[in-house]
Write an enzyme that holds these catalytic residues in place. Structure first.
Site, mmCIF file in Angstrom:
data_model
loop_
_atom_site.group_PDB
_atom_site.id
_atom_site.type_symbol
_atom_site.label_atom_id
_atom_site.label_comp_id
_atom_site.label_asym_id
_atom_site.label_seq_id
_atom_site.Cartn_x
_atom_site.Cartn_y
_atom_site.Cartn_z
ATOM 1 N N GLN A 17 -9.815 6.608 -6.718
ATOM 2 C CA GLN A 17 -8.959 6.698 -5.527
ATOM 3 C C GLN A 17 -7.739 7.615 -5.649
ATOM 4 O O GLN A 17 -7.445 8.372 -4.730
ATOM 5 C CB GLN A 17 -8.482 5.293 -5.128
ATOM 6 C CG GLN A 17 -7.724 5.270 -3.831
ATOM 7 C CD GLN A 17 -7.202 3.913 -3.407
ATOM 8 O OE1 GLN A 17 -6.259 3.806 -2.656
ATOM 9 N NE2 GLN A 17 -7.816 2.838 -3.848
ATOM 10 N N GLU A 139 -5.122 0.288 -9.888
ATOM 11 C CA GLU A 139 -4.103 -0.023 -8.885
ATOM 12 C C GLU A 139 -3.156 -1.166 -9.265
ATOM 13 O O GLU A 139 -1.944 -0.997 -9.337
ATOM 14 C CB GLU A 139 -4.824 -0.356 -7.565
ATOM 15 C CG GLU A 139 -3.935 -0.885 -6.458
ATOM 16 C CD GLU A 139 -2.973 0.162 -5.923
ATOM 17 O OE1 GLU A 139 -3.413 1.286 -5.664
ATOM 18 O OE2 GLU A 139 -1.779 -0.143 -5.767
ATOM 19 N N ASP A 168 -2.517 3.772 -6.391
ATOM 20 C CA ASP A 168 -3.542 4.819 -6.298
ATOM 21 C C ASP A 168 -3.186 5.853 -5.229
ATOM 22 O O ASP A 168 -2.894 7.005 -5.531
ATOM 23 C CB ASP A 168 -4.895 4.183 -5.939
ATOM 24 C CG ASP A 168 -5.550 3.527 -7.139
ATOM 25 O OD1 ASP A 168 -5.159 3.844 -8.273
ATOM 26 O OD2 ASP A 168 -6.453 2.709 -6.957
ATOM 27 N N GLY A 247 16.446 -3.436 3.344
ATOM 28 C CA GLY A 247 17.587 -2.588 3.695
ATOM 29 C C GLY A 247 18.894 -3.344 3.851
ATOM 30 O O GLY A 247 19.897 -2.773 4.255
ATOM 31 N N GLY A 248 18.888 -4.643 3.559
ATOM 32 C CA GLY A 248 20.139 -5.390 3.639
ATOM 33 C C GLY A 248 20.361 -6.059 4.985
ATOM 34 O O GLY A 248 21.383 -6.689 5.203
#
Ligand code: COA
Length: 415
Positions: A17, A139, A168, A247-248
């Site tokens: 992959q 993976e 991958d 992101g907070g």
């Protein structure tokens, strides 16, 4: 129309992959991708997870569009000569074999440079130089070693791998960027170079915010994590944060109408500071806009369970699409949890070419993901994956072999 990478020839030694994702992207941008496969066998994924007996699997077909396939064994004497010609002919060579496999074929980076000093040699390995450099990696190994698994899942549950193939396909994307960057540098330097991408590094790059949080821990609890509001002490490593937003901004996955019978009747809901007044109006709590116990992000931190329970009491009265219809116009970020079935049937994705229907001689029609990167001057048409060795004669003729040479190579099992 000329494509962005028209004229670039890729010697594609990739399999499974990570490498194939990279070369498929380059093919969509117009490169001529020549996939080299072991005679009679080919990329192992051709016969993995077979759903139509006798046909190439979806695993293979969905990762190898727009390529040409040549069978060749570079370990045979005749095959090595042909492989040398292919190195002379191409601009880029890509491989993701286990460490050392190409050297064992007799084609070290030094040898490749001797044959073609303009060659860009791009390689995916599981790990970069160090203790694990000789390991074979798939993976989930990369997701674990790259920091993703330790930071994914619930605080009181197991580390989790994600369904997105960040090890991958994620590394394939990184590698493709490395290749086009090296191609650009070659326009000035005239030289090729080596492009290395380790899957551990690729995953870590995608987990950058978690290394950010690791360092913030020294300054005290991570207040935007739900665990802080619940008063659960932090340890010495970035914890798993369930569905908290990275992101907070406090965010959760909430039930929507129909959740009792539909595993995907949920929405992601973020209570961003700027959107707070609109959230209060939408969920029927306008009084929370001015109430000092709720009006600021800091005040809400210890009440997130109560806040999201109130939001969920509203989302449960709406479908996930109704939630989106109500929230989008007032700038409240929400995300419906779309199933693969819904995505496969999505009209916009079909219209944009992100979901495409492809016809294949062995398996008939199937759905695939088209090029997610849209270039206005270089649109991508998705062409079915090649059958094993479908272009062997064509490619060998292009690099100067006569019909007699080709017959001899076939006789000697080099192709
Ligand atoms: N003709 C003859 N032999 C060929 C060939 C060809 N056209 N193409 C490959 N081979 C041989 C190689 O020479 C090698 O043989 P050797 O080990 O005897 O030298 C063998 O096939 C391939 O080896 P390997 O890469 O070890 O395959 P594997 O199936 O055992 O391992 C991976 C698969 C993915 C674990 C391994 O390739 C790997 O770690 N790759 C790097 C990381 C990676 O990309 N992982 C994710 C894949 S999605």
């Amino acid at each position: 129309m000329e494509k962005a990478l028209s004229g670039v020839k890729i010697l594609d030694m990739t399999h499974v992959q990570s490498g194939p994702t990279c070369t498929q992207l380059l093919a969509w941008f117009g490169a001529d991708v020549i996939k080299v496969e072991r005679p009679g066998v080919g990329d192992a994924t051709r016969k993995q997870l077979v759903d139509v007996p006798g046909a190439d699997s979806l695993y293979f077909t969905m990762l190898n569009h727009n390529k040409r396939s040549v069978t060749l064994n570079p370990k045979s004497e005749e095959g090595a000569k042909i492989f040398t010609k292919l190195i002379e002919h191409c601009d880029v060579m890509v491989e993701n074999f286990a460490p050392g496999a190409l050297d064992r074929m007799g084609f070290t980076w030094e040898r490749i440079q001797e044959i073609n000093p303009r060659m860009i040699y791009a390689s995916v390995k599981g790990f970069g130089p160090g203790a694990y450099e000789d390991c074979k990696v798939y993976e989930n190994v990369a997701q674990c070693a790259g920091g993703s698994a330790s930071t994914t899942g619930d605080l009181d549950g197991l580390p989790l791998v994600t369904g997105a193939q960040i090890g991958d396909s994620g590394t394939g994307l990184h590698l493709a960027l490395g290749i086009v960057t090296a191609l650009y540098q070659r326009t000035h330097s005239g030289r090729g170079q080596k492009v290395d991408c380790a899957m551990q590094d690729g995953v870590l790059n995608l987990c950058r915010v978690k290394l950010r949080d690791q360092q913030r821990l020294a300054a005290g609890p991570l207040n935007e994590y739900s665990q802080a509001g619940k008063g659960i002490p932090f340890g010495d490593a970035t914890p798993r944060a369930g569905n908290d937003s990275g992101g907070g901004q406090p965010g959760r996955i909430l039930k929507c109408k129909g959740w009792e019978n539909d595993l995907n009747a949920y929405t992601y809901f973020i209570t961003q500071e700027a959107a707070w007044p609109a959230v209060c109006d939408v969920i029927g709590k306008p009084e929370w806009k001015e109430d000092p116990d709720y009006s600021t992000p800091k005040a809400r931190l210890t009440r997130l369970d109560e806040v999201f329970a109130a939001v969920e009491a509203w989302t449960m009265t709406q479908t996930k699409f109704e939630v989106m219809a109500a929230c989008n116009p007032v700038n409240i970020p929400v995300g419906p949890i779309l199933s693969m079935k819904e995505i496969a049937e999505d009209e916009s994705l079909r219209k944009s070419g992100t979901i495409v229907e492809v016809d294949h001689p062995e398996r008939g029609k199937y759905l695939s993901v088209g090029n997610p990167i849209k270039l206005s001057d270089s649109p991508s048409d998705v062409v079915r994956s090649p059958l094993l060795g479908e272009h062997t004669d064509e490619i060998l003729t292009e690099i100067g072999l006569s019909p007699e040479d080709i017959a001899a190579a076939r006789e000697g099992k080099a192709i």
